[in-house]
Motif scaffolding. Structure first.
Motif, PDB file in Angstrom:
ATOM      1  N   MET A  59       0.790  -1.315   0.282  1.00 49.32           N
ATOM      2  CA  MET A  59      -0.113  -0.010  -0.074  1.00 49.32           C
ATOM      3  C   MET A  59       0.995   1.071   0.063  1.00 49.32           C
ATOM      4  O   MET A  59       2.048   1.263   0.210  1.00 49.32           O
ATOM      5  N   PRO A  60       0.074   2.544  -0.357  1.00 50.20           N
ATOM      6  CA  PRO A  60       1.106   3.694  -0.261  1.00 50.20           C
ATOM      7  C   PRO A  60       1.582   3.822   1.256  1.00 50.20           C
ATOM      8  O   PRO A  60       0.978   3.440   2.037  1.00 50.20           O
ATOM      9  N   GLY A  61       2.782   4.590   1.560  1.00 50.35           N
ATOM     10  CA  GLY A  61       2.932   4.850   2.810  1.00 50.35           C
ATOM     11  C   GLY A  61       1.852   5.792   3.735  1.00 50.35           C
ATOM     12  O   GLY A  61       1.210   6.367   2.932  1.00 50.35           O
ATOM     13  N   LEU A  62       1.628   5.568   4.846  1.00 51.56           N
ATOM     14  CA  LEU A  62       0.677   5.999   5.763  1.00 51.56           C
ATOM     15  C   LEU A  62       0.575   7.581   5.620  1.00 51.56           C
ATOM     16  O   LEU A  62       1.897   7.917   5.697  1.00 51.56           O
ATOM     17  N   ILE A  63      -0.245   8.226   6.027  1.00 52.31           N
ATOM     18  CA  ILE A  63      -0.418   9.617   6.056  1.00 52.31           C
ATOM     19  C   ILE A  63      -1.442   9.760   7.437  1.00 52.31           C
ATOM     20  O   ILE A  63      -2.434   9.477   7.554  1.00 52.31           O
ATOM     21  N   ASP A  64      -0.695  10.586   8.378  1.00 50.73           N
ATOM     22  CA  ASP A  64      -1.407  11.114   9.600  1.00 50.73           C
ATOM     23  C   ASP A  64      -1.784  12.387   9.563  1.00 50.73           C
ATOM     24  O   ASP A  64      -0.981  13.157   9.710  1.00 50.73           O
TER      25      ASP A  64
END
Ligand SMILES: [Zn+2]
Length: 399
Positions: A59-64
């Motif tokens: 998956m794409p890198g996570l974004i918080d």
């Protein structure tokens, strides 16, 4: 490592961040720092992959989209007291540790919601150039609040007879976005208690115009029906928290460009630290249930939801809280691809990162590989196998 040569990655499964169904047996082609292709494995593909992640979900890198880098999620009261007033120098080490935690969890971008000393802003300017923390960090500096109202720990109020919009326009700090506080906190003693808005719709609308004139978006801490209604009407870019906003506001959000960042995990964090059997324990549990009902409603109405954790509040830890928020979205009825989209592409859109958050040609080669297939999700988010930002490997835990 990126080279002039293209890198071929075999992926067991791909959740590409678009919200579309997970695809099985894929080949991702990387050129330099970008993605060149993403296609199914073809019969007769004889080339051996450079990176075989055939047993991983990519998956794409996570974004918080909502963190406070100056606070840790730990409950220790002395430590919290110190962090809520510490000077920059010792605080810089705390900020560095939190960024390390984000990277270790596969988080590729974060949006900071402000701190009293604008420490995160200074850290970004002084320490982040040089590439030790290759994740994208957007900071608000200090939030704006009404004098005498909630928000002192994360910001300041417009001074010297200035209105909110004048203050936003006059500020010269190199922030990435504007943070406004437009309600109080949720009561942990009286279930569903709402607080008054801090600003009028007109004040908020003028502040949005002042922010847009500086090419900045506006994130708004806001809970309750009336404060949220004003915030949407004013054209703010995101509703942060939005507890007890009510159905009418979800209908408004569905028709507006505004994103919602529910931060449901904050109540799960409080729940872990409230004394068992206390009123507080009961209220936070009911707050969480109510928020999950709202998340369900938002999904059904097509509201744009982005993952944010409010990391730094009690029990909400930088990095690993993202997995918990994703877990809560799944509990509220989101499918895995939908939850992945909230934690990747939707966050990128909210942050204005046009080439981030999707595994598709033209996007940045920022990938998170999770061991096992979709049936291991989201547990496998706790122990990712490999993380890459812009084609550069950040960690590779495969044996
Ligand atoms: Zn916050």
């Amino acid at each position: 490592m990126p080279t002039d040569e293209n890198l071929f990655i075999r992926a067991g499964w791909v959740a590409d961040g678009s919200g579309n169904a997970i695809q099985k047996d894929m080949v991702i082609e990387i050129q330099g720092e970008g993605i060149r292709g993403c296609r199914p494995v073809r019969e007769g593909d004889c080339r051996r992959p450079d990176l075989d992640l055939g047993d991983c979900l990519l998956m794409p890198g996570l974004i918080d989209c909502h963190v406070h880098l100056f606070m840790s999620g730990k409950a220790d009261p002395d430590m919290r007291q110190w962090q809520l007033a510490a000077p920059y120098d010792p605080m810089a080490e705390v900020l560095a540790a939190h960024l390390d935690q984000h990277l270790a969890s596969g988080v590729a971008a974060i949006r900071d919601g402000g701190d009293y000393g604008a420490h995160a802003l200074r850290f970004k300017q002084e320490e982040m150039p040089g590439g030790r923390w290759p994740l994208t960090v957007h900071v608000a500096g200090r939030a704006w609040r009404q004098t005498g109202r909630y928000g002192k720990l994360i910001g300041r109020s417009p001074g010297n007879g200035q209105g909110l919009a004048q203050a936003v326009a006059a500020s010269t700090e190199a922030v990435d976005h504007i943070k406004i506080v437009n309600s109080g906190l949720n009561s942990l003693k009286i279930y569903g208690k709402q607080t008054a808005p801090q600003f009028s719709t007109e004040e908020l609308r003028a502040a949005v115009q002042a922010a847009e004139a500086r090419d900045k978006k506006v994130m708004v801490h806001v809970n309750g029906a009336e404060p949220v209604q004003r915030t949407i009407a004013a054209g703010c870019h995101s509703i942060e928290h939005g507890f007890f906003m009510g159905t009418d506001n979800f209908k408004r959000l569905a028709d507006a460009p505004t994103f919602w960042v529910p931060t449901a995990v904050t109540m799960a964090g409080y729940a872990r630290h409230a004394p068992p059997g206390s009123i507080e324990a009961d209220v936070v549990r009911r707050n969480l249930d109510h928020q999950l009902d709202q998340v369900r409603q938002a999904r059904e109405l097509g509201v744009k939801v982005a993952v944010g954790t409010d990391a730094g509040t009690i029990g909400v830890h930088h990095g690993r809280a993202v997995r918990e928020e994703i877990d809560l979205l799944l509990t509220a009825g989101f499918t895995i691809p939908e939850a992945v989209r909230c934690a990747t592409r939707n966050g990128a859109l909210l942050m204005g990162l046009s080439r981030t958050g999707k595994i598709a040609p033209g996007f940045r080669a920022t990938l998170l590989a999770l061991p096992g297939g979709p049936e291991a999700f989201p547990q496998n988010l706790s122990a990712p196998a490999l993380f890459m930002i812009d084609g550069h490997t950040q960690f590779d835990h495969r044996a």
